[in-house]
Motif scaffolding. Structure first.
Motif, PDB file in Angstrom:
ATOM      1  N   SER A 149      -9.703   7.148   5.002  1.00 54.33           N
ATOM      2  CA  SER A 149      -9.107   6.078   4.444  1.00 54.33           C
ATOM      3  C   SER A 149     -10.956   5.182   5.125  1.00 54.33           C
ATOM      4  O   SER A 149     -11.128   4.380   3.699  1.00 54.33           O
TER       5      SER A 149
ATOM      6  N   THR B  29       0.666  -1.125   0.036  1.00 54.05           N
ATOM      7  CA  THR B  29      -0.018  -0.093   0.053  1.00 54.05           C
ATOM      8  C   THR B  29       0.546   1.005  -0.259  1.00 54.05           C
ATOM      9  O   THR B  29       0.463   2.509  -0.030  1.00 54.05           O
TER      10      THR B  29
ATOM     11  N   THR C 245       1.409   2.829   2.644  1.00 54.07           N
ATOM     12  CA  THR C 245       0.826   4.186   3.375  1.00 54.07           C
ATOM     13  C   THR C 245       2.236   4.999   4.088  1.00 54.07           C
ATOM     14  O   THR C 245       3.139   4.428   3.931  1.00 54.07           O
TER      15      THR C 245
ATOM     16  N   GLN D 124       0.960   6.412   7.084  1.00 49.28           N
ATOM     17  CA  GLN D 124       0.269   6.667   8.150  1.00 49.28           C
ATOM     18  C   GLN D 124       1.016   7.270   8.958  1.00 49.28           C
ATOM     19  O   GLN D 124       0.374   7.682  10.064  1.00 49.28           O
TER      20      GLN D 124
ATOM     21  N   ASN E 147      -1.817  11.102  10.565  1.00 52.52           N
ATOM     22  CA  ASN E 147      -2.540  10.441  10.686  1.00 52.52           C
ATOM     23  C   ASN E 147      -3.983  11.191  10.997  1.00 52.52           C
ATOM     24  O   ASN E 147      -4.590   9.926  11.023  1.00 52.52           O
TER      25      ASN E 147
END
Length: 292
Positions: free
Chosen positions: A49, A34, A36, A38, A42
């Motif tokens: 999301s 992915t 990500t 994060q 966040n």
């Protein structure tokens, strides 16, 4: 032209979709993720999301129901056209709004946060632009035509053509009279499938099913203070000075094992003692004058 758009293009996009995934798995397994971000941001991700993913699941389910299930089947099980239209429009608008809000938040965090903007790749920008175009076209057809407009029964034309693509019998004439927004949405959908293998969307095929039966991961916090630092090994070898030794502790001489020779015993037999090796303080040297 209709043959090129409604027959050649769909099969070309499906071929790229399949071959692209095979190539991606063979050449870039470490990138099959992915990607990500994060850890970098966040606050917006925590809200955007879930909205995006829940909305996407609902939209995909609605498309599957409308394109893959024939109208004759729903009529056979007792669902009339009015009920189907009411459920499809209500569900489509609800999930579509969730998808729009979630996608807007995800795109916004790419521009608001400088840390996210620096890790955004060119393919990420293409992906978000394609998603935005697909969502705008889909919501326009649902809201402007089916909700507030005269309506269009796509189940008699677009759905039949779509199933014909997988039956290897596509009929381009069914798409000729469809509204432009539906035509663009269909073309964009197949182009989006061709783009899919080269984006981060490949992570949807790696569902973490092992999470359902793996043991729990237990995290324990440190409640007690950190232990005092231990002395270095070199400090353990040093002998404490006499002033620091406690009463009754043995001195260095007492640490010698019983029967070990002392300093006097280590001298060899016949070796001069310190007093014999050097003249004493009262002995006269040859060059001295002795006064009587």
């Amino acid at each position: 032209m209709n043959t090129l758009i409604w027959i050649v293009l769909p099969y070309a996009c499906l071929a790229v979709f399949v071959a692209g995934h095979v190539w991606r798995w063979r050449r870039d397994q470490f990138g099959w993720t992915t990607h990500t971000s994060q850890i970098l941001e966040n606050r917006l991700l925590r809200l955007g999301s879930p909205l995006f993913h829940l909305g996407a699941f609902g939209v995909i389910a609605g498309h599957a129901m409308g394109l893959l299930i024939p109208a004759s089947f729903t009529a056979a099980i007792g669902i009339d056209e009015h009920t189907y239209h009411l459920v499809s429009v209500t569900g489509g608008v609800t999930t579509g709004v969730m998808l729009v809000v979630g996608l807007a938040l995800l795109i916004a965090r790419r521009f608001v946060s400088g840390r996210i903007r620096r890790v955004t790749t060119t393919m990420d920008r293409i992906l978000y632009a394609s998603l935005a175009a697909m969502v705008v076209l889909g919501m326009s057809g649902t809201v402007l035509i089916n909700l507030f407009g005269e309506g269009y029964n796509y189940r008699e034309t677009i759905s039949v053509w779509f199933r014909g693509v997988f039956y290897l019998q596509p009929d381009p004439a069914l798409m000729a009279d469809a509204p432009l927004v539906f035509q663009l949405h269909a073309i964009g959908g197949f182009l989006f499938l061709a783009l899919w293998p080269f984006t981060r969307l490949v992570h949807v095929w790696s569902a973490p099913l092992a999470y359902l039966w793996r043991p729990y991961v237990v995290y324990r916090g440190r409640r007690s203070p950190a232990p005092a630092p231990q002395p270095a090994p070199a400090a353990l070898r040093t002998v404490a000075p006499p002033a620091l030794r406690t009463a009754g502790s043995p001195g260095p001489a007492a640490l010698r094992p019983v029967g070990s020779p002392g300093a006097a015993a280590l001298r060899t037999v016949g070796s001069p003692t310190p007093s014999a090796a050097s003249p004493g303080a009262g002995a006269a040297s040859p060059g001295d004058t002795v006064n009587r």
